[in-house]
Design a protein around this motif. Structure first.
Motif, mmCIF file in Angstrom:
data_model
loop_
_atom_site.group_PDB
_atom_site.id
_atom_site.type_symbol
_atom_site.label_atom_id
_atom_site.label_comp_id
_atom_site.label_asym_id
_atom_site.label_seq_id
_atom_site.Cartn_x
_atom_site.Cartn_y
_atom_site.Cartn_z
ATOM 1 N N ILE A 306 0.836 -1.213 0.000
ATOM 2 C CA ILE A 306 0.000 0.000 0.000
ATOM 3 C C ILE A 306 0.866 1.258 0.000
ATOM 4 N N HIS A 307 1.992 1.213 0.717
ATOM 5 C CA HIS A 307 2.919 2.353 0.730
ATOM 6 C C HIS A 307 3.505 2.564 -0.668
ATOM 7 N N ILE A 309 2.179 1.781 -3.496
ATOM 8 C CA ILE A 309 1.118 2.308 -4.360
ATOM 9 C C ILE A 309 1.010 3.828 -4.225
ATOM 10 N N SER A 310 1.103 4.300 -2.995
ATOM 11 C CA SER A 310 0.962 5.750 -2.760
ATOM 12 C C SER A 310 2.247 6.508 -3.074
ATOM 13 N N ARG A 315 0.396 3.545 -11.749
ATOM 14 C CA ARG A 315 -0.819 2.922 -11.250
ATOM 15 C C ARG A 315 -0.562 1.422 -11.033
ATOM 16 N N LEU A 327 -8.601 1.915 -0.482
ATOM 17 C CA LEU A 327 -7.469 2.304 -1.332
ATOM 18 C C LEU A 327 -7.944 3.349 -2.332
ATOM 19 N N ASP A 328 -6.993 4.122 -2.799
ATOM 20 C CA ASP A 328 -7.290 5.164 -3.780
ATOM 21 C C ASP A 328 -7.604 4.512 -5.126
ATOM 22 N N LYS A 331 -5.426 5.105 -8.085
ATOM 23 C CA LYS A 331 -4.073 4.545 -8.116
ATOM 24 C C LYS A 331 -4.044 3.026 -8.224
ATOM 25 N N ASN A 403 8.696 -0.933 3.696
ATOM 26 C CA ASN A 403 8.245 0.158 2.822
ATOM 27 C C ASN A 403 9.353 0.595 1.867
#
Length: 513
Positions: A306-307, A309-310, A315, A327-328, A331, A403
């Motif tokens: 998830i980190h 991805i952000s 994408r 989640l966004d 993205k 991360n």
């Protein structure tokens, strides 16, 4: 007459390659990922006009007239989405033990099936038997009852416990062991690890095979030892290729056919198409296969994904069934099923974060997509090592994922120079004189045309003392011992001679005095 002879020869050659064969395929393993590979091969045999009887857990919905299904599906559950994420020696021992346990269960399901029993009673005549070479040998007993020459098929590399029957040498210093990492450059610890685990897997397979022999006797009657039948397998079609896995010491009757399951890609559609085409910086595809429950991934790994991805401009498309995860949506695209081939073939797909499954690795190599391999179980550690050593990608272990390390690994395979190397590797992969599927079909039909040839590697019949040259070693030792004994005798005689001479000389001097 000359032209008539030429025409006759051409027709004879054409006729030889157009003979319709009656083939039985015995595929007792209930793993969908294996059948995905095998199905392409079977369909091509059908397309060539051969008649197929297929014993499997995956019956066709609308089979053609030359395809006869013998379904095992009613008595089994598909081996899919059933394993939890864990990494340890205990897990390896349990997984390898259970793999052979599943093999014995598959044996029972196969031989006790009423349709199979009916088939046996009908005593059909088959020109060829195709038998899966994975975790059970009961299919070999069935092929023996059909009195058909056997072609082995493997949807992966050769399992460690099957090396000896094909005469393939195993050496822990340079031959990868399928269930652990290290590739072709293992450390001392990894070599020790391989030697122990190789002995363990062969030991449990031996006893598993003995139990299967009892089941074979129960359902099929008098059948020779399964290992002896296995040694008479004409050819093995193995799903690997040196471009990805490196060179192997294979005998002539092991044919590498990796890659034939990859179909032509189709255009992605719907929301997925809009998502990919809207990705200014491209997309990264994430999938950990069909065997591991993605919900069992540790929190730190999910958090690291998830980190990433952000933190990254790309994408992400993530095969994951947990749609409740917040989640966004701009993205990341989440679905529990995705058209993997179509995604990998898309020009905007820049990288593949994978569990290191062989099918996915082959597909990524086919479409020139770098891989970040995160091996979880089975042959994935060995595949991940091959991915890294070949230059197709890099690997990251579960305990290494944070991360920062995950983002760094993804950036490494996104580097233009790295991607260019993958493109060159993909070109080499495609550069073959004959396609993988045509190779597989050719050699299958070759066995049917020449069933009485001696395909067997001589090494499988050599006693262990000859294989390890113990008899030659004994001869060397005997020669050395004989030489030493003769030398001792010669020295002793030399000393005796000099002693006698000294005594004579002494006596002569005494007389003179």
């Amino acid at each position: 007459m000359k032209y008539i002879y030429i025409v006759f020869t051409v027709f004879a050659i054409a006729f030889r390659h157009c003979i319709t064969l009656n083939i039985v395929a015995i595929l007792p393993f209930h793993g969908r990922s294996h059948f995905i590979v095998q199905r392409v091969y079977l369909n091509e045999l059908l397309r060539r006009g051969h008649n197929l009887t297929v014993i499997s857990h995956f019956p066709e919905k609308s089979p053609p007239s030359n395809y006869y299904d013998v379904s095992l599906a009613e008595n089994s559950t598909v081996f899919e989405n059933s394993l939890l994420y864990r990494q340890s020696y205990v897990k390896f021992l349990l997984v390898s033990f259970n793999m052979l346990k599943y093999g014995r269960e598959s044996c029972e399901v196969l031989l006790s099936n009423q349709n199979v029993q009916q088939l046996i009673r009908q005593k059909p005549k088959y020109d060829l038997a195709i038998v899966d070479q994975f975790n059970t040998d009961c299919g070999l007993g069935l092929a023996y009852k059909f009195n058909a020459p056997i072609v082995g098929i493997s949807a992966n590399g050769i399992m460690p416990w099957l090396y000896e029957r094909f005469g393939v040498p195993y050496h822990p210093a340079y031959v990868p062991f399928q269930f652990v990492g290290g590739g072709r450059h293992p450390t001392v610890l990894q070599r020790f690890e391989r030697s122990i685990l190789n002995t363990y897997t062969k030991f449990i397979f031996y006893f598993s095979q003995k139990l299967e022999q009892l089941k074979v006797a129960k359902y099929l009657g008098e059948v020779p030892p399964l290992e002896e039948i296995a040694k008479d397998i004409k050819l093995l079609l193995v799903y690997n290729n040196f471009v990805l896995t490196g060179s192997d010491i294979y005998p002539s009757n092991i044919i590498s056919v990796s890659g034939y399951h990859v179909p032509e890609a189709k255009e992605v559609t719907g929301d997925l198409k809009s998502f990919i085409e809207g990705a200014t910086h491209g997309v990264i595809y994430i999938s950990f296969g069909s065997l591991v429950k993605t919900s069992s991934l540790p929190d730190n790994i999910v958090t690291a994904i998830i980190h990433a991805i952000s933190a990254m401009p790309q994408r992400f498309i993530w095969k994951w069934h947990n749609k409740s995860q917040v989640l966004d949506k701009n993205k990341v695209f989440i679905a529990d099923w995705l058209p993997q081939i179509d995604i990998l073939a898309h020009e905007k797909t820049l990288a593949f974060f994978s569990h290191g499954g062989l099918n996915g690795a082959v597909e990524a190599l086919h479409y020139s997509v770098p891989i970040l391999a995160f091996p979880i179980l089975g042959d994935q550690p060995s595949n991940a090592a091959s991915i890294e050593e070949s230059g197709l990608g890099v690997q990251i272990q579960g305990h290494e994922i944070t991360n920062e390390t995950l983002v760094a690994a993804l950036k490494k395979i996104l580097d233009p120079q790295f991607r260019e190397n993958v493109t060159r590797l993909s070109r080499a992969w495609h550069d073959r004189p004959i396609s993988a599927l045509n190779t597989a079909i050719y050699w299958t039909e070759f066995v049917a045309r020449h069933p009485h040839l001696n395909y067997r590697n001589r090494v499988v019949d050599i006693p262990f003392y000859q294989y390890w040259c113990l008899d030659i070693l004994c001869i060397y030792i005997a020669i050395i011992l004989t030489f030493v004994c003769l030398l001792k005798i010669a020295l002793k005689m030399y000393r005796i001679k000099h002693i006698v001479q000294d005594k004579k000389h002494t006596m002569k001097r005494s007389k003179q005095e």
